[in-house]
Design an enzyme around this catalytic site. Structure first.
Site, PDB file in Angstrom:
ATOM      1  N   GLU A 409     -31.514   9.310  25.557  1.00 57.58           N
ATOM      2  CA  GLU A 409     -30.969   7.934  26.299  1.00 57.58           C
ATOM      3  C   GLU A 409     -31.735   6.963  25.346  1.00 57.58           C
ATOM      4  OE1 GLU A 409     -30.127   9.046  30.644  1.00 57.58           O
ATOM      5  OE2 GLU A 409     -32.323   8.781  30.051  1.00 57.58           O
ATOM      6  N   GLU A 485     -27.615  17.489  30.640  1.00 59.52           N
ATOM      7  CA  GLU A 485     -28.070  17.386  31.845  1.00 59.52           C
ATOM      8  C   GLU A 485     -26.696  17.701  32.769  1.00 59.52           C
ATOM      9  OE1 GLU A 485     -30.305  13.702  32.661  1.00 59.52           O
ATOM     10  OE2 GLU A 485     -31.489  13.837  30.819  1.00 59.52           O
TER      11      GLU A 485
END
Length: 1003
Positions: A409, A485
């Site tokens: 991220e 994820e």
């Protein structure tokens, strides 16, 4: 003005070049872990550097354990954020309020410390910036918290007494690169070691150990500075470094983690190491190891301990790996930083695929539209490269590491490309992963987070919406797909795992994923009266925090497996055991056994069958399953059912006349077969007999409630003052509510639709339109009101008509309770008719009943042993189960709906206490049977409203009542605390409903 060192974007000063980590050699080493002197200041420059001198008196200082975090040892406080930085975003500057810990270690150099060669001081992990002195001589500075840094200290080291001084700043320029979703925990949290480097010792070495699956041969080459020799006694290898040797070997995989012991010898040092032969490549749009597509059954793992934070010992790391293997997990993503290197040794040994992720995340810049993002600012590129190099050089010799990950991220930028280019040039033997740039310019995999089931299916079909750039789109469609994820394991959940797994097994492009995440990061705390609980964001007075979002793991903080981990283990079983063809009278049913391993056969497993009637095991034994290679299946006949023609009698009575638990009469009952695959011998991660996979199939069916219902029975209801009696039951004449059954005082049952919202019910704040928890509150489902319309007692029983509705809306549920009785048993038939525009699902639909607190012992026949909900029920095994009310609770860090048992045919609650403190039946109990449909059973010592109001487990106080929910239906769980919500098939849509239950006092 030049920046201070802790605001300098340069990664370090005067540190040595990164190199491979190894725990053991014949060179001297001196661990410096232990109790150090410590003082804390609130700013970076509160004190001078006098403390670094030999003669400085630190008698007034505190003490701290290294490795450790000072905020977990009584100095300052931890803080949790997910995305936002807990300081003003003005890179690379940090605020004046910068907690700074001075550490001082006085140690004696052993008298036998060698005089020649060099000595190196190694730090394996310091958060977030350190300045180091030895005997008053400044060695240098470094940033990069979860990465190793070394200094040459030969000139500063002296015989006898030495003083090591380290100043650690919580905030630095490096903090902008470490905005991972976890606690901010400053300190020296990994090992500190003094290493002697003899003349001619190993400066660095790289193991190349590929495997050719077509020939069965491995090729070994070890590059080393300086030159030396490599010996592998088991393979008869004795070769010079830099020389390639090819010969037949057994390959390393996560399923068959074959390692060979080896020695690397140079003129000055001998280093033992282990070799795993394997080849990783992307071919035909698939990620393959040793020529075969692999499927990740993985988890994300932050390093965490509820008392020590990121300072993990080897025993804890070993337990993590053992728990993963026991629950069929085969892969781990080291979110979002390299782990302690000893963890990777364990992954090599036990067998886990590893995605090794760099210590990099800049998520907080998303709050600024990514303006100023360091990964797209060339000033930061040297620091990014440094982090990539330190990870790769440290971990390059681990066969378990099959993918390098740039970080997490960080948006997109040229700095990421620089990292990827360097890694690919340095190590072309492994692919590179990065998720946050959907064009995948720097990634060899198409990686996503929390893609919905529908989207995953499109990706599996290579039919996902195209990118605008045709060339980038074509490249991405050719890449294998992973969910780095998915299935957010926050609180109760995650739901929808089975549906994801079916997609992974259907589409070869979909190569599995990594559940977020491994463990809840709750920090152990105690109330003033000594009761333990786990703290989360906001419990330490943080100005900026993200609450209990830090508790989203498959393990509770104390490493107790959650129901989510049990469910995941069942869903990802490497052996699938399913019903085959049913058997007719006198013939055998079959069970279908499928080998879902990628590499392993089934020789390490034994198979067992057992037959249960009404939950009682009446027969069992070994089951002969033919050898099955990966991907193969076989229909295996089961022995004839006990009591059928040709079957052999067991020590039990005929299964069809098995006695009832609770002393009831013998009767016929439901027959089930259970087949288990268990370890045939002890393994390093579990004992012989450990269940790897299981399946159930039906034999002779039985009515849902076991004994016949009471639908044809009648019994008159009579008014007696303010009460109505019906057989053994007493009702309130005004409300029609049951108050007593025989000698047992009761409260209810009454219709109930509320549950304490789960984290997944509450959903993520960026999904405001689809979160059920807030929607249910907005419509008042947490404060439903009951209005009695009629109470009609007659010759055929009691009819109570009510309307159950929330305030302020036109919504309602017209509910009728029809009571009848026969032979001391009481039947309740419930009908529900919705009124108004119900355009959202219900949390639950059933009745809530209060029984005396003494009834704390529960036996039930149905799903168990643990909790289950409509989309988390794969692990629910039908059987005869026993528990206490207290043990039926799942102590989620933030209390929420939990503890339901699925498919219950009947349940009994009993009082098992007696005056002497022993156990045994004492006082009346209560039996509940399903009459038309199986029900969901929940029992707890507090109401759903009290559960909803609690912030921590210590807020829950047992009352004088056990509250029992008997639900006709439940809403699913989903994964919306970060991912998709409940799939349509598992939503509790509002519609007319009917269900019936039978109550009695057991013998």
């Amino acid at each position: 003005m030049s920046p201070t060192y802790y605001e300098d974007v340069s990664p370090s000063t005067r540190t040595l070049a990164p190199r491979a980590w190894y725990a053991v050699s014949d060179a001297k080493r001196l661990p410096l872990n232990g109790v150090w002197a410590f003082r804390l200041s609130s700013t970076a420059d509160s004190f001078g550097t006098e403390f670094t001198e030999d003669g400085y008196d630190s008698a007034g200082w505190d003490e701290i354990t290294v490795p450790g975090h000072w905020v977990l040892q009584g100095h300052g406080a931890p803080a949790y954020t997910n995305v936002r930085y807990p300081f003003p975003v003005d890179p690379p500057r940090v605020p004046d309020e910068n907690p700074t810990g001075d550490h001082r270690c006085v140690f004696d150099l052993p008298a036998d410390w060698p005089g020649g060669g060099e000595t190196v001081l190694r730090f394996d992990g310091v958060e977030s910036c350190a300045r180091v002195w030895l005997n008053g001589q400044e060695l240098g500075t470094f940033q990069g918290s979860r990465l190793p840094h070394e200094f040459g200290v030969t000139s500063a080291l002296r015989p006898g007494r030495n003083v090591l001084a380290v100043r650690v700043h919580q905030w630095s320029a490096g903090s902008y690169l470490e905005d991972q979703d976890m606690w901010w925990l400053p300190g020296i949290f990994r090992d500190v070691t003094l290493l002697h480097r003899p003349e001619g010792s190993v400066d660095d070495y790289t193991v190349h150990s590929s495997y050719d699956h077509t020939s069965g041969e491995g090729t070994l080459r070890v590059d080393c500075r300086p030159q030396g020799r490599v010996t592998v006694p088991e393979l008869g290898i004795d070769a010079a470094t830099g020389e390639s040797v090819t010969l037949p070997v057994e390959p390393w995989t996560a399923e068959t983690p074959r390692l060979y012991d080896a020695l690397l010898t140079t003129a000055g040092e001998t280093v033992p190491f282990r070799i795993g032969f394997r080849t990783v490549l992307i071919e035909d749009g698939q990620l393959k190891v040793n020529g075969k597509r692999i499927l990740f059954r993985g988890v994300n793992r932050h390093e965490f301990h509820p008392e020590h934070g990121r300072a993990l010992d080897e025993a804890t790391m070993r337990l993590d790996v053992q728990l993963m293997k026991r629950h069929n997990i085969n892969a781990v993503r080291t979110s979002h930083c390299p782990p302690h290197p000893a963890f990777l040794d364990l992954c090599d040994e036990f067998g886990l695929w590893v995605v090794d992720e760099c210590d990099l995340e800049t998520h907080g810049f998303s709050e600024l539209g990514w303006q100023g993002n360091p990964v797209d600012d060339e000033r930061w590129t040297p620091a990014l490269r440094d982090r990539a190099e330190r990870m790769v050089e440290r971990d390059k010799n681990h066969p378990s590491v099959v993918i390098w990950s740039l970080g997490n991220e960080c948006g997109s930028g040229a700095g990421l490309s620089a990292m990827s280019r360097w890694i690919r040039e340095r190590d072309p033997s492994r692919p590179v992963h990065y998720e946050n740039d959907q064009k995948c310019p720097d990634s060899d995999l198409y990686s996503r987070m929390y893609a919905s089931h529908d989207e995953v299916e499109l990706i599996g079909q290579r039919k996902e919406p195209p990118l605008e750039d045709a060339a980038a789109d074509a490249r991405r469609r050719a890449l294998p797909f992973v969910l780095c994820e998915y299935a957010h394991a926050m609180g109760n959940g995650p739901g929808g795992l089975s549906e994801y797994q079916r997609l992974f097994e259907t589409y070869e492009r979909c190569q599995g994923g990594f559940v977020w995440e491994w463990i809840d990061h709750g920090l152990l705390r105690h109330t003033d009266d000594g009761r333990a609980y786990f703290a989360y964001g906001g419990d330490f007075g943080e100005e900026v925090h993200d609450g209990n979002f830090v508790c989203d793991g498959l393990l509770l903080p104390d490493r107790t497996p959650s129901p989510g981990l049990t469910e995941f283990a069942k869903v990802i079983e490497p052996v699938r055991i399913e019903p085959g063809s049913p058997g007719s009278h006198g013939s055998s049913a079959t069970v279908l056994v499928r080998n879902l391993y990628d590499f392993a056969g089934l020789s390490h497993l034994d198979f067992e069958w057992s037959c249960q009637v009404q939950g009682e095991t009446v027969a069992g034994g070994p089951l002969a399953v033919p050898p099955l290679r990966p991907g193969e299946s076989a229909a295996v006949p089961l022995p004839p059912a006990p009591g059928s023609a040709g079957s052999e009698r067991t020590a039990h009575a005929d299964a069809r006349t098995a006695p009832q638990p609770g002393g009831g009469p013998s009767r016929s009952g439901e027959t089930l077969w259970t087949v288990r695959a268990v370890l045939a011998r002890d393994s390093p991660w579990a004992a012989k007999g450990h269940t790897v996979a299981w399946g159930q199939l039906s034999g002779a069916p039985a009515p849902a409630g076991g004994r016949p219902g009471l639908r044809g029975a009648t019994g008159p209801a009579r008014h007696e003052g303010e009460s109505i009696t019906l057989g053994p039951a007493v009702f309130d004449a005004a409300s029609g509510v049951l108050t007593r059954l025989g000698p047992l005082a009761l409260t209810g049952p009454r219709l109930d639709v509320w549950r304490a919202p789960t984290d997944n019910d509450n959903g993520a704040p960026w999904q405001p339109e689809t979160r059920n928890g807030p929607l249910w509150r907005r419509h008042g489902l947490h404060r439903m009101r009951h209005r009695t319309d009629t109470v009609a007692a007659g010759a055929d029983g009691l009819l109570v008509r009510t309307r159950v509705a929330p305030a302020g809306t036109g919504l309602g549920l017209r509910t009728a309770y029809r009571w009848s009785t026969s032979g001391g048993r009481l039947r309740l038939a419930v009908t529900v008719e919705p009124e108004g525009g119900w355009d959202f699902p219900l949390p639950r639909l059933g009745v809530r009943l209060g029984v005396p607190a003494a009834l704390g012992d529960v036996t039930w026949y149905g799903g168990g042993p643990g909790e289950a909900y409509p989309d988390t029920r794969a692990a629910s095994m039908t059987g005869l189960w026993h528990s206490t009310v207290d043990n039926m609770q799942t102590p989620y860090v933030r209390p929420q709906e939990n503890g339901a048992r699925a498919d219950v045919r009947w349940a009994e609650l009993r009082d098992t206490s007696d005056a002497s403190g022993g156990t045994g039946p004492h006082g009346p109990g209560l039996r509940i049977e399903a009459d038309t449909h199986r029900f969901w059973l929940t029992a707890r010592r507090w109401t759903s409203e009290e559960l909803d109001a609690a912030e921590h487990t210590t807020d829950l106080v047992a009352g004088e009542t056990v509250w029992v929910n008997l639900d006709h239906a439940q809403h699913g769980i989903g994964s919306q605390s970060c991912g998709p919500g409940v799939l349509p098939a598992h939503q509790l849509t509002v519609a007319p409903a009917e269900f019936a239950l039978v109550f009695s006092i057991p013998d």
